[in-house]
Design a protein around this motif. Structure first.
Motif, short mmCIF file in Angstrom:
data_model
loop_
_atom_site.label_atom_id
_atom_site.label_comp_id
_atom_site.label_asym_id
_atom_site.label_seq_id
_atom_site.Cartn_x
_atom_site.Cartn_y
_atom_site.Cartn_z
N GLU A 278 0.84 -1.21 0.00
CA GLU A 278 0.00 0.00 0.00
C GLU A 278 0.87 1.25 0.00
O GLU A 278 1.90 1.31 0.67
N GLU A 279 0.46 2.27 -0.74
CA GLU A 279 1.23 3.51 -0.83
C GLU A 279 0.34 4.72 -0.55
O GLU A 279 -0.84 4.74 -0.93
N ILE A 280 0.91 5.72 0.11
CA ILE A 280 0.24 7.00 0.28
C ILE A 280 1.27 8.10 0.05
O ILE A 280 2.47 7.88 0.22
N VAL A 281 0.80 9.28 -0.36
CA VAL A 281 1.68 10.42 -0.60
C VAL A 281 1.41 11.46 0.47
O VAL A 281 0.26 11.81 0.75
N ILE A 282 2.49 11.96 1.11
CA ILE A 282 2.36 12.95 2.17
C ILE A 282 3.20 14.18 1.82
O ILE A 282 4.38 14.06 1.50
N GLU A 283 2.58 15.36 1.86
CA GLU A 283 3.31 16.61 1.69
C GLU A 283 3.70 17.14 3.07
O GLU A 283 2.85 17.32 3.93
N ASN A 284 4.99 17.35 3.28
CA ASN A 284 5.45 17.80 4.58
C ASN A 284 6.43 18.97 4.39
O ASN A 284 7.64 18.77 4.28
N PHE A 285 5.91 20.18 4.37
CA PHE A 285 6.74 21.36 4.13
C PHE A 285 6.97 22.20 5.39
O PHE A 285 7.82 23.08 5.39
N ASP A 286 6.22 21.93 6.45
CA ASP A 286 6.24 22.83 7.61
C ASP A 286 7.25 22.46 8.68
O ASP A 286 8.02 23.30 9.16
N ARG A 287 7.27 21.21 9.10
CA ARG A 287 8.13 20.83 10.23
C ARG A 287 8.50 19.35 10.15
O ARG A 287 7.87 18.58 9.42
N ASN A 288 9.54 18.97 10.91
CA ASN A 288 9.88 17.56 11.01
C ASN A 288 8.74 16.84 11.74
O ASN A 288 8.28 17.30 12.79
N TYR A 289 8.30 15.75 11.17
CA TYR A 289 7.16 15.03 11.73
C TYR A 289 7.61 13.69 12.31
O TYR A 289 8.21 12.87 11.61
N HIS A 290 7.36 13.49 13.59
CA HIS A 290 7.76 12.26 14.26
C HIS A 290 6.62 11.25 14.25
O HIS A 290 5.50 11.57 14.66
N ILE A 291 6.91 10.06 13.77
CA ILE A 291 5.90 9.00 13.72
C ILE A 291 5.97 8.19 15.01
O ILE A 291 7.00 7.59 15.32
N GLU A 292 4.89 8.19 15.75
CA GLU A 292 4.86 7.49 17.03
C GLU A 292 3.92 6.28 16.96
O GLU A 292 2.90 6.31 16.28
N GLU A 293 4.31 5.23 17.66
CA GLU A 293 3.47 4.04 17.76
C GLU A 293 3.18 3.75 19.22
O GLU A 293 4.07 3.84 20.06
N GLU A 294 1.94 3.43 19.52
CA GLU A 294 1.58 3.06 20.88
C GLU A 294 1.84 1.57 21.06
O GLU A 294 1.29 0.73 20.34
N LEU A 295 2.67 1.26 22.04
CA LEU A 295 3.06 -0.12 22.29
C LEU A 295 2.80 -0.49 23.75
O LEU A 295 2.83 0.38 24.63
N PRO A 296 2.57 -1.77 24.05
CA PRO A 296 2.47 -2.20 25.45
C PRO A 296 3.74 -1.83 26.22
O PRO A 296 4.84 -1.86 25.66
N LYS A 297 3.58 -1.48 27.48
CA LYS A 297 4.70 -1.00 28.28
C LYS A 297 5.79 -2.04 28.52
O LYS A 297 6.94 -1.69 28.81
N ASN A 298 5.44 -3.32 28.42
CA ASN A 298 6.44 -4.35 28.71
C ASN A 298 7.34 -4.68 27.52
O ASN A 298 8.20 -5.55 27.61
#
Length: 322
Positions: A278-298
């Motif tokens: 699967e592919e998507i196109v993202i325009e990012n001209f404003d700021r560095n974007y951090h990709i976060e994932e929610e994971l179990p604490k253990n």
């Protein structure tokens, strides 16, 4: 979106891939499919093919030997000689029956034997002399990058040879292809696990953590130490982790690469999922974007650019104190 491979499109003109993002194709130690060889050079004769195979085998053997030596040293650093003390109780096994003595735990009384003998007897138990170590290793497409493969190979080697050094049995399951290497002892077993990890070309692209955990829970009858090594690019696996943890000592280790967690500003990105296409196109001209994932604490995250030895050593020390 499971963003595992990022392709930059700068100024809408030039395309280039992040450095080091090409999939790793390790040379085979097992017999190589002649069809795949012929795709490289369809005019190779038999003696030339044999030469190619021999060179590939030697290179693979050198790599495995290098990992073996490094892993033995790393294992000492990680466990600091206290290997067994870092894992939760590895179980008790019945050893004998003896007469009850004042102060004995009444829970250990063998009521059937006591009734037959008309005297009170208690069961004696000893801690199991060996442990069973299982490595559940994610070989999906999202882990098929050089930096991740290098980290996983060192990790697998360190854990396998630690078990072997302590005379424990070690086995592995490579998923989601469900390739199983049964529990065995000995140095040869560690080399087999490393060889298979470096040689396997996965048939399936996706990651199915729940499936491998449920399958493992069915085939493993005795308590085991289970290292789940994955990037955890998956969903709805928490229930399966909880189920396995009730019977086994489950240690989830996440392999991650920081360069796939940030989108620099000033560009247009085509993001391609390595497992689904699967592919998507993202325009990012404003700021560095951090990709976060929610994971179990253990889950313990190990990054490809950090000293994972220190992080693992501290992790096991914390486990020991708990």
């Amino acid at each position: 979106m499971k963003s595992t491979k990022i392709i930059f499109t700068l100024m809408l003109v030039s395309l280039f891939k992040i450095a080091g993002a090409e999939p790793l194709h390790s040379p085979k130690l097992k017999p190589i499919d002649l069809t795949s060889i012929n795709l490289i050079n369809p005019n190779l004769k038999k003696h030339e093919l044999d030469k190619v195979l021999d060179m590939a085998n030697k290179e693979q053997q050198k790599k495995i030997k290098k990992i073996e030596i490094a892993s033995s040293l790393l294992a000492n650093e990680i466990f600091s000689g206290n290997y067994r003390s870092y894992f939760k109780g590895n179980g008790m096994e019945f050893s004998d029956i003896r007469r009850y003595a004042p102060g004995d735990d009444v829970k250990k009384i063998d009521w059937k034997v006591s009734a037959r003998q008309r005297k009170t007897y208690v069961k004696e138990f000893t801690e199991e002399r060996e442990m069973s170590i299982y490595l559940l290793i994610d070989i999906s497409s999202s882990n098929n990058f050089p930096a991740k493969q290098d980290l996983i190979s060192q990790l697998v080697g360190s854990l396998a040879f630690s078990a072997i050094k302590n005379n424990d049995k070690v086995g592995a399951i490579f998923f989601s292809d469900d390739i199983v290497i049964p529990l065995k002892k000995g140095k040869k077993q560690g080399l087999i696990i490393l060889d298979n990890f470096l040689s396997i070309t996965p048939k399936g692209k996706g990651t199915d953590i729940s499936k491998v955990l449920y399958s493992f829970n069915k085939i493993s009858k005795q308590r085991a130490i289970v290292f789940l090594i994955s990037d955890f690019i998956d969903e709805n696996y928490e229930k399966a982790m909880k189920l396995v943890s009730q019977k086994h000592d489950l240690i989830p280790l996440r392999i991650a690469d920081r360069k796939f967690e940030t989108l620099p500003k000033g560009a247009i990105f085509t993001m391609s999922d390595a497992e689904t296409g699967e592919e998507i196109v993202i325009e990012n001209f404003d700021r560095n974007y951090h990709i976060e994932e929610e994971l179990p604490k253990n889950i313990l995250t190990l990054y490809t650019d950090e000293n994972y030895i220190i992080k693992l050593a501290n992790y096991f020390k914390r486990r020991r104190r708990v």
